[in-house]
Design a protein around this motif. Sequence first.
Motif, PDB file in Angstrom:
ATOM      1  N   GLY A   1     -41.459  29.500  89.206  1.00  0.00           N
ATOM      2  CA  GLY A   1     -42.893  29.455  89.466  1.00  0.00           C
ATOM      3  C   GLY A   1     -43.681  30.290  88.479  1.00  0.00           C
ATOM      4  O   GLY A   1     -43.158  30.759  87.459  1.00  0.00           O
ATOM      5  N   SER A   2     -44.947  30.490  88.776  1.00  0.00           N
ATOM      6  CA  SER A   2     -45.838  31.199  87.863  1.00  0.00           C
ATOM      7  C   SER A   2     -45.703  32.702  88.002  1.00  0.00           C
ATOM      8  O   SER A   2     -45.394  33.225  89.090  1.00  0.00           O
ATOM      9  CB  SER A   2     -47.290  30.797  88.118  1.00  0.00           C
ATOM     10  OG  SER A   2     -47.506  29.452  87.764  1.00  0.00           O
ATOM     11  N   GLU A   3     -45.954  33.382  86.889  1.00  0.00           N
ATOM     12  CA  GLU A   3     -45.981  34.833  86.879  1.00  0.00           C
ATOM     13  C   GLU A   3     -47.400  35.321  87.175  1.00  0.00           C
ATOM     14  O   GLU A   3     -48.382  34.626  86.893  1.00  0.00           O
ATOM     15  CB  GLU A   3     -45.522  35.357  85.516  1.00  0.00           C
ATOM     16  CG  GLU A   3     -44.097  34.941  85.162  1.00  0.00           C
ATOM     17  CD  GLU A   3     -43.716  35.355  83.752  1.00  0.00           C
ATOM     18  OE1 GLU A   3     -44.582  35.900  83.037  1.00  0.00           O
ATOM     19  OE2 GLU A   3     -42.552  35.136  83.358  1.00  0.00           O
ATOM     20  N   THR A   4     -47.500  36.506  87.746  1.00  0.00           N
ATOM     21  CA  THR A   4     -48.824  37.080  88.020  1.00  0.00           C
ATOM     22  C   THR A   4     -49.419  37.627  86.724  1.00  0.00           C
ATOM     23  O   THR A   4     -48.707  37.946  85.774  1.00  0.00           O
ATOM     24  CB  THR A   4     -48.713  38.197  89.056  1.00  0.00           C
ATOM     25  OG1 THR A   4     -47.792  39.188  88.588  1.00  0.00           O
ATOM     26  CG2 THR A   4     -48.210  37.641  90.386  1.00  0.00           C
ATOM     27  N   ASP A   5     -50.740  37.718  86.713  1.00  0.00           N
ATOM     28  CA  ASP A   5     -51.466  38.236  85.542  1.00  0.00           C
ATOM     29  C   ASP A   5     -51.063  37.499  84.271  1.00  0.00           C
ATOM     30  O   ASP A   5     -50.862  38.105  83.210  1.00  0.00           O
ATOM     31  CB  ASP A   5     -51.225  39.738  85.366  1.00  0.00           C
ATOM     32  CG  ASP A   5     -51.705  40.537  86.567  1.00  0.00           C
ATOM     33  OD1 ASP A   5     -52.749  40.171  87.144  1.00  0.00           O
ATOM     34  OD2 ASP A   5     -51.021  41.507  86.925  1.00  0.00           O
ATOM     35  N   ALA A   6     -50.954  36.181  84.362  1.00  0.00           N
ATOM     36  CA  ALA A   6     -50.512  35.379  83.215  1.00  0.00           C
ATOM     37  C   ALA A   6     -51.581  35.341  82.135  1.00  0.00           C
ATOM     38  O   ALA A   6     -52.778  35.256  82.435  1.00  0.00           O
ATOM     39  CB  ALA A   6     -50.200  33.956  83.664  1.00  0.00           C
ATOM     40  N   ASP A   7     -51.138  35.430  80.890  1.00  0.00           N
ATOM     41  CA  ASP A   7     -52.083  35.264  79.783  1.00  0.00           C
ATOM     42  C   ASP A   7     -52.006  33.873  79.173  1.00  0.00           C
ATOM     43  O   ASP A   7     -52.707  33.559  78.211  1.00  0.00           O
ATOM     44  CB  ASP A   7     -51.864  36.327  78.699  1.00  0.00           C
ATOM     45  CG  ASP A   7     -50.419  36.433  78.242  1.00  0.00           C
ATOM     46  OD1 ASP A   7     -49.698  35.424  78.317  1.00  0.00           O
ATOM     47  OD2 ASP A   7     -50.012  37.530  77.824  1.00  0.00           O
ATOM     48  N   ALA A   8     -51.127  33.027  79.730  1.00  0.00           N
ATOM     49  CA  ALA A   8     -51.047  31.623  79.315  1.00  0.00           C
ATOM     50  C   ALA A   8     -50.781  30.767  80.545  1.00  0.00           C
ATOM     51  O   ALA A   8     -50.030  31.172  81.441  1.00  0.00           O
ATOM     52  CB  ALA A   8     -49.945  31.421  78.280  1.00  0.00           C
ATOM     53  N   VAL A   9     -51.423  29.616  80.608  1.00  0.00           N
ATOM     54  CA  VAL A   9     -51.173  28.640  81.668  1.00  0.00           C
ATOM     55  C   VAL A   9     -50.858  27.317  80.995  1.00  0.00           C
ATOM     56  O   VAL A   9     -51.666  26.799  80.213  1.00  0.00           O
ATOM     57  CB  VAL A   9     -52.376  28.489  82.617  1.00  0.00           C
ATOM     58  CG1 VAL A   9     -52.091  27.402  83.652  1.00  0.00           C
ATOM     59  CG2 VAL A   9     -52.695  29.811  83.296  1.00  0.00           C
ATOM     60  N   ILE A  10     -49.670  26.787  81.279  1.00  0.00           N
ATOM     61  CA  ILE A  10     -49.183  25.581  80.607  1.00  0.00           C
ATOM     62  C   ILE A  10     -49.047  24.465  81.635  1.00  0.00           C
ATOM     63  O   ILE A  10     -48.334  24.618  82.640  1.00  0.00           O
ATOM     64  CB  ILE A  10     -47.804  25.827  79.948  1.00  0.00           C
ATOM     65  CG1 ILE A  10     -47.840  27.072  79.052  1.00  0.00           C
ATOM     66  CG2 ILE A  10     -47.378  24.597  79.157  1.00  0.00           C
ATOM     67  CD1 ILE A  10     -47.276  28.318  79.711  1.00  0.00           C
ATOM     68  N   LEU A  11     -49.748  23.362  81.409  1.00  0.00           N
ATOM     69  CA  LEU A  11     -49.618  22.183  82.267  1.00  0.00           C
ATOM     70  C   LEU A  11     -48.709  21.174  81.586  1.00  0.00           C
ATOM     71  O   LEU A  11     -48.861  20.893  80.389  1.00  0.00           O
ATOM     72  CB  LEU A  11     -50.984  21.555  82.543  1.00  0.00           C
ATOM     73  CG  LEU A  11     -50.968  20.309  83.439  1.00  0.00           C
ATOM     74  CD1 LEU A  11     -52.205  20.285  84.344  1.00  0.00           C
ATOM     75  CD2 LEU A  11     -50.912  19.008  82.638  1.00  0.00           C
ATOM     76  N   CYS A  12     -47.753  20.650  82.332  1.00  0.00           N
ATOM     77  CA  CYS A  12     -46.843  19.630  81.824  1.00  0.00           C
ATOM     78  C   CYS A  12     -46.938  18.409  82.727  1.00  0.00           C
ATOM     79  O   CYS A  12     -46.882  18.530  83.952  1.00  0.00           O
ATOM     80  CB  CYS A  12     -45.405  20.131  81.799  1.00  0.00           C
ATOM     81  SG  CYS A  12     -45.173  21.680  80.896  1.00  0.00           S
ATOM     82  N   GLY A  13     -47.093  17.254  82.132  1.00  0.00           N
ATOM     83  CA  GLY A  13     -47.179  16.021  82.900  1.00  0.00           C
ATOM     84  C   GLY A  13     -46.351  14.932  82.256  1.00  0.00           C
ATOM     85  O   GLY A  13     -46.112  14.953  81.045  1.00  0.00           O
ATOM     86  N   ALA A  14     -45.887  14.012  83.051  1.00  0.00           N
ATOM     87  CA  ALA A  14     -45.070  12.901  82.543  1.00  0.00           C
ATOM     88  C   ALA A  14     -45.750  11.590  82.861  1.00  0.00           C
ATOM     89  O   ALA A  14     -46.317  11.422  83.947  1.00  0.00           O
ATOM     90  CB  ALA A  14     -43.680  12.942  83.173  1.00  0.00           C
ATOM     91  N   TYR A  15     -45.705  10.681  81.905  1.00  0.00           N
ATOM     92  CA  TYR A  15     -46.248   9.343  82.111  1.00  0.00           C
ATOM     93  C   TYR A  15     -45.119   8.330  82.217  1.00  0.00           C
ATOM     94  O   TYR A  15     -44.098   8.449  81.529  1.00  0.00           O
ATOM     95  CB  TYR A  15     -47.158   8.941  80.950  1.00  0.00           C
ATOM     96  CG  TYR A  15     -48.423   9.751  80.850  1.00  0.00           C
ATOM     97  CD1 TYR A  15     -49.482   9.522  81.726  1.00  0.00           C
ATOM     98  CD2 TYR A  15     -48.558  10.737  79.887  1.00  0.00           C
ATOM     99  CE1 TYR A  15     -50.650  10.266  81.631  1.00  0.00           C
ATOM    100  CE2 TYR A  15     -49.725  11.479  79.777  1.00  0.00           C
ATOM    101  CZ  TYR A  15     -50.772  11.235  80.659  1.00  0.00           C
ATOM    102  OH  TYR A  15     -51.925  11.975  80.566  1.00  0.00           O
ATOM    103  N   VAL A  16     -45.322   7.355  83.060  1.00  0.00           N
ATOM    104  CA  VAL A  16     -44.420   6.216  83.172  1.00  0.00           C
ATOM    105  C   VAL A  16     -45.120   5.013  82.562  1.00  0.00           C
ATOM    106  O   VAL A  16     -46.263   4.702  82.915  1.00  0.00           O
ATOM    107  CB  VAL A  16     -44.061   5.920  84.642  1.00  0.00           C
ATOM    108  CG1 VAL A  16     -43.213   4.669  84.743  1.00  0.00           C
ATOM    109  CG2 VAL A  16     -43.339   7.107  85.263  1.00  0.00           C
TER     110      VAL A  16
END
Length: 311
Positions: A107-122
Amino acid sequence: MFVSLSFAIVYASRVDILADELAQARARGAVFSVLGRQAPWGLQFSGTRPLTAHLLLKGNGWIELPDADPVPLRAHDVVLVTAGTPYRLVSAVGVPAEPIAEARSVGSETDADAVILCGAYVLEGSIGDSLLRALPRIAVVESDQLAPRHAAAISLLAAEASSEGPGQQALLDRLLDLNLVYTLRAWWSRPDAEPPGWYRAGADSNLSRVLQAVHADPAKPWSVTTMAELAGMSRAAFSAHFTAVVGQPPARYLTALRMRRAEDALTRTNAPLSRIATAVGYRNEYAFATAFRRHHNTPPARWRREALRRT
């Protein structure tokens, strides 16, 4: 079968060919992770998914592939990655990376300096394959190149990802659908891009009019002559211009379009061959079977059995 509403757009007066192609390919996206990380961070991907999207909703980073120079990424840059070798998203070149499956379980870390979204297409079928072939291994649309509406959609996506509420996953998935359309528009408008022929033809009013009509009703008894008349050109001039812009002669394009529609009907319906034949523009089952065999090197009934066996 669920089809994203984002792509099922048909206008009364014309067909949006990009929307039509995405709908026929059953294109749909799903967000599979939104992860906050503190530097140094790294995510490892197998590279086997047909089409993956990555957005740095916050922070900067790099994308690394074997035998290629690292590509810098800034906040709100959009990345599309087609299938191939493993690759990494990292905060700095060379830092260790954790497999994405493990990262998702943590899961996510607290006080993050980066947020990365990953998505998949069909994207399914030959139409999906055609769309994927029109993309490089990595397509990056930088944040300062985004159209205003695309930038607004990403800002909305970032805002939705940072909060929780009913229906959040559905909203993120639909925003990812919007991202694909905007990103394809942006990428294929680049001078170094190689968009599909039908997309290039969209800038030509004469050819665009023909393609919209053919996609709206491929079963109509089209001929090169009738298409040329709709374009307001002579038969010879139309055929030469169509081939130069689209990349194949008009008759071959029409056949390929009909075959893609036939493939869809063969795999997604129980309709008999005679009904499919007339629905895609052939006089009878025998004319359809002959054309299908010529195109696929196998009869439609056998193709249907083999396709259903693979699903």
